[in-house]
Design a protein around this motif. Sequence first.
Motif, PDB file in Angstrom:
ATOM      1  N   TYR A 463       0.836  -1.199   0.000  1.00  0.00           N
ATOM      2  CA  TYR A 463       0.000   0.000   0.000  1.00  0.00           C
ATOM      3  C   TYR A 463       0.876   1.257   0.000  1.00  0.00           C
ATOM      4  N   LYS A 464       0.765   2.033  -1.053  1.00  0.00           N
ATOM      5  CA  LYS A 464       1.514   3.283  -1.235  1.00  0.00           C
ATOM      6  C   LYS A 464       3.031   3.074  -1.058  1.00  0.00           C
ATOM      7  N   ASN A 465       3.489   1.853  -1.404  1.00  0.00           N
ATOM      8  CA  ASN A 465       4.924   1.526  -1.306  1.00  0.00           C
ATOM      9  C   ASN A 465       5.477   1.743   0.113  1.00  0.00           C
ATOM     10  N   ILE A 466       4.640   1.516   1.109  1.00  0.00           N
ATOM     11  CA  ILE A 466       5.046   1.796   2.488  1.00  0.00           C
ATOM     12  C   ILE A 466       6.350   1.094   2.834  1.00  0.00           C
ATOM     13  N   SER A 467       6.399  -0.211   2.581  1.00  0.00           N
ATOM     14  CA  SER A 467       7.637  -0.937   2.873  1.00  0.00           C
ATOM     15  C   SER A 467       8.086  -1.808   1.708  1.00  0.00           C
ATOM     16  N   LEU A 468       7.193  -2.045   0.762  1.00  0.00           N
ATOM     17  CA  LEU A 468       7.493  -2.974  -0.330  1.00  0.00           C
ATOM     18  C   LEU A 468       7.188  -2.310  -1.665  1.00  0.00           C
ATOM     19  N   GLN A 469       8.193  -2.232  -2.519  1.00  0.00           N
ATOM     20  CA  GLN A 469       8.011  -1.648  -3.837  1.00  0.00           C
ATOM     21  C   GLN A 469       7.552  -2.700  -4.843  1.00  0.00           C
ATOM     22  N   LEU A 470       7.270  -2.227  -6.043  1.00  0.00           N
ATOM     23  CA  LEU A 470       6.856  -3.108  -7.135  1.00  0.00           C
ATOM     24  C   LEU A 470       7.912  -4.183  -7.387  1.00  0.00           C
ATOM     25  N   PRO A 471       7.507  -5.428  -7.613  1.00  0.00           N
ATOM     26  CA  PRO A 471       8.503  -6.464  -7.913  1.00  0.00           C
ATOM     27  C   PRO A 471       9.249  -6.172  -9.208  1.00  0.00           C
ATOM     28  N   ARG A 472      10.473  -6.671  -9.289  1.00  0.00           N
ATOM     29  CA  ARG A 472      11.295  -6.460 -10.482  1.00  0.00           C
ATOM     30  C   ARG A 472      11.689  -7.811 -11.065  1.00  0.00           C
ATOM     31  N   ILE A 473      11.626  -7.890 -12.369  1.00  0.00           N
ATOM     32  CA  ILE A 473      11.882  -9.140 -13.079  1.00  0.00           C
ATOM     33  C   ILE A 473      13.291  -9.135 -13.649  1.00  0.00           C
ATOM     34  N   THR A 474      14.043 -10.203 -13.360  1.00  0.00           N
ATOM     35  CA  THR A 474      15.331 -10.437 -14.013  1.00  0.00           C
ATOM     36  C   THR A 474      15.163 -11.657 -14.908  1.00  0.00           C
ATOM     37  N   ILE A 475      15.478 -11.485 -16.186  1.00  0.00           N
ATOM     38  CA  ILE A 475      15.278 -12.574 -17.142  1.00  0.00           C
ATOM     39  C   ILE A 475      16.456 -13.534 -17.080  1.00  0.00           C
TER      40      ILE A 475
END
Length: 514
Positions: A463-475
Amino acid sequence: MPTFAINSIKESMNIFTKTVSLIFRKRQLEIENFAQRIDTIQQKQLQALLQTARNTEWGQKYRFTDIRTYTDFCRQIPLQSYEDIKADVHRMINGEKNILWPAEIKWYAKSSGTTHDKSKYLPVTPDILKGCHYKGGFDCVALYLRHNPSSPFFSKKGLILGGSHSPSNLNNRAHCGDLSAVLLQNLNPLVNLVRVPDKKIILMGEWESKIQAIVENTWNKDVNSLSGVPSWMLVLIQEILKKTGKEYLTDVWPNLEIFFHGGISFEPYRDQYKTLIPSDKMHYMETYNASEGFFGIQDDPADPTLLLMPDYGIFYEFIPMNEVGTSYPAVLPLESVETGKNYAVVITTSGGLWRYQIGDTIRFTSLFPHKFIISGRTKHYINAFGEELMVDNADKAIQIACRQAGAKVKEYTAAPVFLLEKGQGYHEWFIEFEKMPGDIPNFALILDEALINLNSDYEAKRYKNISLQLPRITIARRGVFYDWLKGKGKLGGQHKIPRLSNDRTYIEELLALN
């Protein structure tokens, strides 16, 4: 051969299948009555286990004869891990008798799990071999035939993709191997009449050579059933198609009708199987057969959950996930569990395991009958930011993202990344695609949305990046997971990729190979 002769043979095989199917009817009725009798069945299992082992070393040490109630059982026998029993297991391997279970134990399932290179050796007693593992296999067929009574199941061949290592001698008294290899080694010779490949091939030790030998031995057989781990069976299927030049497995084995699968979640692979086996008569049936015991079977093809099998010489207990790792965790018998909660599984078995923590977690979806899903491992999750992400959430989210983005995932793992200066972080997903999505950032957005919908703790932390940001993909490059397993000597059989980890050990090793 004349047509009338072929038809005569087919009719004879169908009569044989129908006759054999009658053997399963009594068991089908027993399973249908589990819901009404499960508490009584479990009580009988516990009393029988205590009675059988009362004169063993453990039976005398923990005064089994004095145990009258479940409270006595909990008070007198402490929870066990492999480290707690390892010394006694090694004594048994060296020929000492009557320690954890009566008599001398000659077979051991070798299991390294997915977290350590060090091997564990779990006793495979005659009791658990026949009354649990083989009984589970019998019940799989019984339940399949209950829903498919007209199946010509026994008139064709079943392909079993078993252990990656042939059984070997621990010493002149004891032998070990992957559980599947131990089961195949001790299988009733009559089963070999309806099974492929040849026993000497399925028990080969070198995985890559074995795959090629299986292809040569089976591509021209009339196979109607498959049994194995989804990821490794997919490797075999692709080699079969390469050998035959066919696009679909049904072009090679037109009578294929059932895949008994287990070991890892089927969800990330389901769409790939449907693509390679485009048949309305194809069925999929999940099983939960671990080195420690056979625990559950998918009894309804319309319901992906597993039916807990209560009469396999196993007494079940459960630790709520928020208690796992505490000094004195709450432990519940089957009668006290609730739906919708994750529990670590504790078992007492006819394999000589007493209040043993197997490391798996499950979540019940219904009671009476007790049905569940495998939610993950006690060591395979991400809770770096309070998100409590379990493997079943991850598998489902990957499947949703693949379907919406038109992608196919071959393997994946995920781990946290800490942004210490911000007090935040994100999950890095290292993914090997079978079919790449057109837009990786969009794939990450879909994955994130799916996780939010599946897991309220993840949703709160996002929620609103409180503690966790969007996941990131490594190919991941093609074949990197295979190379990683090969480097660890873990190709084939029951070896699997750790989907989630609360630290970056696995993902850093994989990134170094990418």
